[in-house]
Structure formats: structure tokens, C-alpha cells
Design an enzyme around this catalytic site. Structure first.
Site, mmCIF file in Angstrom:
data_model
loop_
_atom_site.group_PDB
_atom_site.id
_atom_site.type_symbol
_atom_site.label_atom_id
_atom_site.label_comp_id
_atom_site.label_asym_id
_atom_site.label_seq_id
_atom_site.Cartn_x
_atom_site.Cartn_y
_atom_site.Cartn_z
ATOM 1 N N TYR A 148 0.805 -1.218 0.000
ATOM 2 C CA TYR A 148 0.000 0.000 0.000
ATOM 3 C C TYR A 148 0.844 1.277 0.000
ATOM 4 O O TYR A 148 0.299 2.374 -0.067
ATOM 5 C CB TYR A 148 -0.877 0.020 1.250
ATOM 6 N N LYS A 184 2.349 -14.142 5.664
ATOM 7 C CA LYS A 184 2.650 -15.164 4.652
ATOM 8 C C LYS A 184 4.167 -15.388 4.700
ATOM 9 O O LYS A 184 4.880 -15.300 3.680
ATOM 10 C CB LYS A 184 2.175 -14.665 3.275
ATOM 11 N N ASP A 243 -3.732 -17.307 4.061
ATOM 12 C CA ASP A 243 -4.723 -18.093 3.310
ATOM 13 C C ASP A 243 -5.514 -19.000 4.256
ATOM 14 O O ASP A 243 -6.742 -19.091 4.192
ATOM 15 C CB ASP A 243 -4.075 -18.885 2.158
ATOM 16 N N ASP A 283 -6.560 -5.069 4.816
ATOM 17 C CA ASP A 283 -7.593 -4.525 3.932
ATOM 18 C C ASP A 283 -8.546 -5.642 3.505
ATOM 19 O O ASP A 283 -9.772 -5.516 3.593
ATOM 20 C CB ASP A 283 -6.892 -3.920 2.705
#
Ligand code: NAD
Length: 364
Positions: free
Chosen positions: A125, A193, A227, A251
Site C-alpha cells: 500500500y 505469509k 490463506d 484490507d
């Protein structure tokens, strides 16, 4: 009675309608607020050549508290996000999004009551981007090849940079633990992640584990790969409490969690820094509903509840939240998105839902 000065940014799309509804509800609590209205977004861009005039930032810096309707960001090209610019310019490093299921709202799971803490200043971002084919991108690709000869990329890629720093991570994870303590929560889950992005998300996880040590015995800590987190939240949201995430995952997971509590029309938020705080719904400007008096004002009104709490007006915040909860539980004076059938003719408009909330405040 103390009068608070607050900057009000109506926004665009459904922004002006939902922010008017929120302003009326906040005023109906009786808390004295001197509103300083400041405009930003696409219409301002046309008039002033910038979507975020300095006056807007100056007003928030002066008043230290602002509430904002959503602002459209052109997709793919055009000006950069005003929302992101505000968070960066004012160093509003923490995005706080409570996701609480109110009685009367249809949902996959009962009793969802999560708090999302999203890092607000860095990650993909950050807006450090290189267009495919631009000469800067070619130079960057040359440099990457020189520094990492094993790096493989398809021809002529566009590139976005993902900075994750120890300082910002330490700040946001500490904020998440402090939020947990303040709200009587039991657990913080860091989402990442790190199995694939070993440098960036690896750093986020390492720092989160380090911060967690200071809270041992008071707040539990665990981590989840993003995930897997998505699946877990859809199947067992009540196993989770406070989530702390880097900007982009925050987000995305915010919208997923909004889906668990009745949709974007319900989900409020706050962007908090050391010097200022800006309150806004999780949702965007929903341009297709602009000017139709259709959008659900609840997310914006509940953002107002967060703002009243921030201003120290706890009793007023509680009164307004109770009135919202009453209207949601009753399910009569609610917008189309909260009806079982979206074409239900008994759905009311944005301003009528605000009227009902204001009336309920007088009765409870
Ligand atoms: P959106 O949140 O505007 O809309 C997504 C879906 O939710 C749409 O179907 C919309 O109709 C529905 N929805 C949203 N708010 C609602 C409400 N109050 N009541 C009833 N239904 C509601 O997301 P989008 O369509 O991806 O984005 C539209 C624009 O908003 C884009 O330009 C985007 O950049 C911007 N945006 C701004 C903010 C912000 O101001 N902080 C946040 C997200 C998106």
C-alpha cells in the site's frame, strides 16, 4: 459543557449521505461539537488541481480528530488514493476495525466479535510502484538482476514494492496488544505469509513474536498464514479475538470479516496515530448508490460511536450504540441490505434509518 472541534470530510459517492446521517446522530447525543467541514476527493481535484488540499490536512492537524465519508480512488490510473495519503501524511499508523455481530443481523455464525488491527503506513500500500515498460522500471530491473542474478521475471513486468519495517511492525503489534488489554480481550493472532515472503512477512512475524513476550501471561499470542486465516474465519470466527495484520492482508480480511457481521454497511473503523485520529467506515464510496438515499448509514454512525469514545464521551457513545443496536434488532427501519429480501419494499432510506436511530435514542 466542553465543545469538541472535529473536522468533517463528507467524501464522495454515498459519502455525503452517510456522513450527514452520522453527523445528525452524533449531534442528537447532545455532545457539543463544532464541525469544521473540509472537502477532499474527485470534485475537489477538478476545482483545485489536487484531491487533498493542504487545508484539509491543516484542519485535522489543528483539531486532532476527524470523521470522513468514503472517497473514490480511480482504478488503474488517475490520482492516488486520498484515503491512503491521509493515513500516511498524518501518520495514522493503526487502523482499528471492530467486527461485532448485532442481534437481528443475519449471519453465518452467531456471536462474532473480532477486532482487526491493520498496519496503515507501509506494505504494498506504500504506493511505490513502477509502470511496465517505463525507463525507471527498466533501470530497476537491471539493478535487481545485478543484485540478485537468480531472480526470474517474465518480460516487461510492472513492479510494486512491499516495504515492511521493524519500527512500524513493533508499533502496530504493540497497539494490538494494548487494544486487547483495554478491551478485556484474551488473544492476539498475527496474520502473515512468512512461509513465502521470508524477508518482509518473516520480519513481521519475528517482531510480532518478540513484542508478544512482553504480554506473556496476560494476553495469548499465536500466528496464522493468511490463506489459512481466510478459511478459519469463514468456518470458525469465534476461535479468534484480536487480529493484527500488515496493510494489504488487513484490507482484505476487513471485508471478509464485514461479511461475517452483516456486510460493509455495518463495519466501522478508526485510523489512529500519536497526533490525530480519523474515523471512517470500512466501506468505499459505492458510486452506484450515490444520491439515492439507499446506502446503509450504520457503519458511519458506528464510526461516530468510536469517535465519541475517543473524545471521552463514553455515555453518549453508549447511548448511540444502544440505539443502533435497537434498530438493528427490531429490523424494521433498516436499509435494503439488511432485509432478507434485497427488494423488500419496506426497507427505508439512509436518512430515515438515521431518523429511527435518533428517535430510539430518545426512548432508551
Ligand atoms: P465499496 O465498499 O464502495 O462497495 C462494495 C459493495 O458494498 C458494493 O456492492 C456496495 O454497493 C456495497 N456497499 C458499500 N457500502 C455500503 C453501504 N453503506 N450500504 C449498502 N451497501 C454498501 O467498494 P468498491 O466498490 O470496491 O469501491 C468503490 C470506491 O470506493 C473505489 O473508488 C474505492 O477505491 C473506494 N474506497 C474508498 C474507501 C475509503 O474511503 N476509505 C474504502 C474502500 C474503497
Amino acid at each position: 459543557m466542553k465543545k469538541h472541534k472535529v473536522t468533517l470530510i463528507p467524501g464522495d459517492g454515498i459519502g455525503p449521505e452517510v456522513s450527514t446521517a452520522a453527523r445528525r446522530c452524533i449531534e442528537a447525543t447532545g455532545v457539543a461539537i463544532d464541525w469544521e467541514v473540509a472537502h477532499a476527493g474527485a470534485d475537489v481535484m477538478e476545482k483545485m488541481g489536487t484531491p487533498l488540499p493542504d487545508e484539509v490536512l491543516e484542519s485535522i492537524r489543528r483539531n486532532k480528530v476527524a470523521i470522513k465519508g468514503p472517497i473514490t480512488t480511480p482504478v488503474g490510473s488517475g490520482f492516488r488514493s486520498v484515503n491512503v495519503a491521509l493515513r500516511k501524511e498524518l501518520e495514522l499508523y493503526a487502523c482499528l476495525r471492530p467486527c461485532k455481530l448485532y442481534d437481528g443481523i443475519k449471519s453465518l455464525h452467531p456471536g462474532v466479535n473480532l477486532i482487526i488491527v491493520r498496519e496503515n503506513t507501509e506494505d504494498l500500500y506504500a504506493g511505490i510502484e513502477f509502470e511496465a515498460g517505463a525507463k525507471e522500471t527498466t533501470a530497476l530491473l537491471e539493478k535487481i538482476k545485478e543484485l540478485n542474478p537468480k531472480a526470474r521475471m517474465n518480460p516487461c513486468p510492472a513492479i510494486s514494492i512491499k516495504p515492511i519495517s521493524e519500527s512500524a511492525t513493533r508499533k502496530i503489534v504493540t497497539f494490538a496488544f494494548e487494544t486487547a488489554l483495554k478491551n478485556g480481550r484474551k488473544k492476539v493472532t498475527a496474520v502473515h505469509k512468512a512461509n513465502i515472503m521470508k524477508c518482509t512477512d518473516g520480519l513481521f512475524l519475528r517482531v510480532a513474536k518478540d513484542v508478544a513476550k512482553q504480554y506473556e501471561g496476560r494476553i495469548q499470542f499465536e500466528d496464522r498464514i493468511v490463506d489459512n486465516m481466510c478459511m478459519q474465519l469463514v468456518q470458525r470466527p469465534n476461535d479468534y479475538d484480536v487480529l493484527v495484520l500488515p496493510n494489504l492482508y488487513g484490507d482484505i480480511i476487513s471485508d471478509l470479516c464485514a461479511g461475517l457481521i452483516g456486510g460493509l454497511g455495518i463495519a466501522p473503523g478508526a485510523n489512529i496515530g500519536d497526533e490525530a485520529a480519523l474515523f471512517e467506515a470500512t466501506h468505499g464510496s459505492a458510486p452506484k448508490y450515490k444520491g439515492l438515499n439507499k446506502a446503509n448509514p450504520t457503519a458511519m454512525i458506528l464510526s461516530g460511536v468510536l469517535m465519541l469514545n475517543h473524545l471521552g464521551e463514553k455515555a453518549a457513545a453508549e447511548r448511540l450504540e444502544k440505539a443502533v443496536a435497537h434498530i438493528l434488532r427490531e429490523g424494521r427501519y433498516v436499509t435494503y441490505d439488511l432485509k432478507a429480501d434485497r427488494n423488500d419494499k419496506t426497507a427505508v432510506g439512509t436518512s430515515q434509518m438515521a431518523d429511527a436511530i435518533i428517535k430510539a435514542m430518545g426512548q432508551h
